[in-house]
Design an enzyme around this catalytic site. Sequence first.
Site, short mmCIF file in Angstrom:
data_model
loop_
_atom_site.label_atom_id
_atom_site.label_comp_id
_atom_site.label_asym_id
_atom_site.label_seq_id
_atom_site.Cartn_x
_atom_site.Cartn_y
_atom_site.Cartn_z
N TYR A 48 38.80 43.49 33.01
CA TYR A 48 38.77 41.71 33.41
C TYR A 48 37.85 42.06 34.66
O TYR A 48 36.74 40.97 35.03
CB TYR A 48 39.88 41.29 33.66
CG TYR A 48 39.77 40.26 34.13
CD1 TYR A 48 39.11 38.12 33.60
CD2 TYR A 48 40.56 39.50 35.35
CE1 TYR A 48 39.56 37.72 33.16
CE2 TYR A 48 41.37 38.37 35.07
CZ TYR A 48 40.01 37.52 34.74
OH TYR A 48 40.06 35.99 35.54
N SER A 130 40.99 28.39 42.78
CA SER A 130 39.76 28.35 40.97
C SER A 130 40.91 27.51 40.76
O SER A 130 42.21 27.56 40.53
CB SER A 130 39.57 29.75 40.49
OG SER A 130 39.71 29.19 38.97
N GLN A 151 38.04 24.79 44.14
CA GLN A 151 36.87 25.46 43.07
C GLN A 151 37.30 24.30 41.46
O GLN A 151 38.28 24.55 41.59
CB GLN A 151 36.43 26.46 42.84
CG GLN A 151 35.51 27.17 41.50
CD GLN A 151 36.28 27.26 40.28
OE1 GLN A 151 37.38 27.32 40.25
NE2 GLN A 151 35.26 27.34 38.54
N TYR A 153 36.38 23.31 37.56
CA TYR A 153 35.93 23.54 36.52
C TYR A 153 36.18 22.44 35.97
O TYR A 153 37.43 22.04 35.84
CB TYR A 153 37.02 24.75 35.57
CG TYR A 153 36.15 25.70 35.60
CD1 TYR A 153 34.74 26.47 35.67
CD2 TYR A 153 37.23 27.24 36.24
CE1 TYR A 153 34.42 27.85 35.52
CE2 TYR A 153 37.34 28.04 36.56
CZ TYR A 153 35.48 28.63 36.36
OH TYR A 153 35.14 29.89 36.56
N THR A 179 32.17 23.66 39.86
CA THR A 179 31.35 24.73 38.72
C THR A 179 30.87 24.32 38.05
O THR A 179 30.52 23.82 36.38
CB THR A 179 31.85 25.81 38.54
OG1 THR A 179 32.91 26.66 39.46
CG2 THR A 179 31.23 26.81 37.74
N ARG A 188 32.30 37.85 27.26
CA ARG A 188 32.54 39.25 27.64
C ARG A 188 33.19 40.47 26.49
O ARG A 188 34.43 40.48 26.45
CB ARG A 188 33.80 38.46 28.81
CG ARG A 188 33.96 37.35 29.14
CD ARG A 188 33.10 37.13 30.74
NE ARG A 188 32.72 36.40 31.55
CZ ARG A 188 34.07 35.71 31.55
NH1 ARG A 188 34.75 36.28 32.37
NH2 ARG A 188 33.74 34.32 32.46
N LYS A 272 28.25 25.05 42.11
CA LYS A 272 28.50 26.10 42.13
C LYS A 272 28.04 26.84 40.74
O LYS A 272 28.21 25.80 39.39
CB LYS A 272 30.15 26.74 42.45
CG LYS A 272 29.59 28.38 42.19
CD LYS A 272 31.68 28.96 42.20
CE LYS A 272 31.66 30.46 42.02
NZ LYS A 272 31.39 30.75 40.95
N HIS A 296 27.55 33.34 39.23
CA HIS A 296 29.06 34.13 37.70
C HIS A 296 29.33 35.26 38.05
O HIS A 296 30.39 36.14 37.73
CB HIS A 296 29.55 33.45 37.36
CG HIS A 296 31.26 32.60 36.07
ND1 HIS A 296 30.60 30.81 36.50
CD2 HIS A 296 31.96 33.19 36.63
CE1 HIS A 296 32.36 31.12 36.61
NE2 HIS A 296 32.72 32.20 36.35
N ARG A 299 29.15 37.24 34.59
CA ARG A 299 30.02 36.89 33.98
C ARG A 299 30.00 36.24 33.16
O ARG A 299 30.77 35.53 31.96
CB ARG A 299 31.46 36.52 34.26
CG ARG A 299 31.98 37.83 35.67
CD ARG A 299 32.94 37.50 35.71
NE ARG A 299 34.16 37.18 35.78
CZ ARG A 299 35.42 38.66 35.03
NH1 ARG A 299 34.51 39.32 35.04
NH2 ARG A 299 35.88 37.78 34.92
N ASP A 327 27.64 33.91 46.11
CA ASP A 327 27.79 35.33 45.95
C ASP A 327 27.30 36.40 44.79
O ASP A 327 26.09 35.86 44.57
CB ASP A 327 29.03 34.49 45.19
CG ASP A 327 29.37 33.96 44.18
OD1 ASP A 327 28.49 33.80 43.54
OD2 ASP A 327 30.07 33.26 43.89
N GLY A 329 26.73 40.17 43.53
CA GLY A 329 26.79 41.73 44.38
C GLY A 329 27.28 42.02 45.75
O GLY A 329 26.53 42.70 45.41
N ILE A 330 27.70 40.72 46.27
CA ILE A 330 27.73 41.19 47.88
C ILE A 330 29.01 42.19 47.62
O ILE A 330 29.92 42.43 47.21
CB ILE A 330 28.13 40.33 48.06
CG1 ILE A 330 27.33 39.13 48.25
CG2 ILE A 330 29.30 40.96 49.70
CD1 ILE A 330 25.93 39.48 48.93
N ARG A 351 34.72 40.40 43.75
CA ARG A 351 35.17 41.37 43.16
C ARG A 351 35.40 42.92 43.78
O ARG A 351 36.85 43.50 43.95
CB ARG A 351 34.37 42.87 42.19
CG ARG A 351 34.19 42.18 40.66
CD ARG A 351 32.91 42.66 39.93
NE ARG A 351 33.14 41.81 39.21
CZ ARG A 351 32.00 41.26 38.73
NH1 ARG A 351 30.75 40.90 39.46
NH2 ARG A 351 31.41 40.74 37.00
#
Length: 402
Positions: A48, A130, A151, A153, A179, A188, A272, A296, A299, A327, A329-330, A351
């Site tokens: 996850y 979140s 954030q 939704y 978002t 996923r 976002k 995301h 994702r 954000d 990949g950082i 992550r």
Amino acid sequence: MNLSEIRELARLRPFQPDHDQRVIARCHDLADLRRAARRRLPRPVFGYVDGGADDEVTLRANRLALARWRFRPRVLRDVAEPDLRVSVLGSDFAAPIGLAPTGFTRLVHQAGEFAVARAAAARGLPYCLSTVGTTTVEDVAETGLRDRWFQLYVLRDRDIVRELIERAAKAGYRALEVTVDAPVSGRRTRDLRNGLTMPPTLTPRALLEVAARPGYWMSLLRGPALRYASFTPPAPESGTTIADIISMFDASLTWEDIEEFRALWPGPLLLKGPLGPADAVRAVAAGVDGIHLSNHGGRQLDRCIPTIDLVRPVREAIGDGAAIVLDSGIRHGGDVAVAIARGADLCMVGRGYLYGLAAAGQPGVEHAIDLLVAQLRRTMQLLGVTSIAELREHGDELVGPA
């Protein structure tokens, strides 16, 4: 070599009784923290955190896109004391790094959002809670974190949405992020294969995981029940998949709704998602204060453009009046340097701090932050720049494509 010299070479380090500190001492970058997290977490939970949508093309592309940029250092400059401080959206931060919103954080470690918020506070960085977090808006506000963002939704039940905005404003959150890349769920596939539910259910496969990771499960069972803390989803008594949760989101969200949120929210407002130049211009015209470029973390929409490739086109389109947060990949302070050089104001990591959280709780999150900050500082020194402003101003001289 005499006996005393041999004894000198054979000196043993004092034993560290604290398990978390022993783990941290072995982790020298985020990849090490990732390996430590993988050892601790059950496979569905690690999947996850670590996985993406469909074939995970975007997940890999984010890293490859950042890695293709090359540095052109300047030498013989006094870089003894680089200044990493930045001011973004009216707030001052110790470095251009923030902690991104992540859902169901207490699934990773029982300390969850509390640990993340306190780590951010200790390091002078912002943290974004979140909507699908496992700690309430109000409880995170009690951690002492000054620079807290929320954030959002957008759910089909707009009364809940308006209530969330009102609660975040009342609790002193400084920025609201809406978002816009989740009208429906990304598929996923890894989670589906692993049978992940929220909260975890004790299927035969899960019982095998209990035997393999008893420490994780004992911690999970000793803590409060896992739930979405800031709102109540339908059928809360049963486990749900990621797709079930996202099915509550409002796929009819439009620009007119952004105008309503602008009217409701008193502070800085960001959108976002993977916004291109045209959408970014429209967002600024609608009163948005910043663009949070995000796919995301791979994702949602697979095969999506890496966010680092959007920074310069968006910056050129909107000018310097609105902030750009990035954000996806950082994993290294050098990635932050690339993003700043291309025109971003702040990078958020998701992550990376979750790996630290899984490995060692709040100290692990702090260690993840410290690694990124130290890497950024060293990168700036080796590039020959002494401030974030200088890195931005001379970005094209210092950073170029491979």
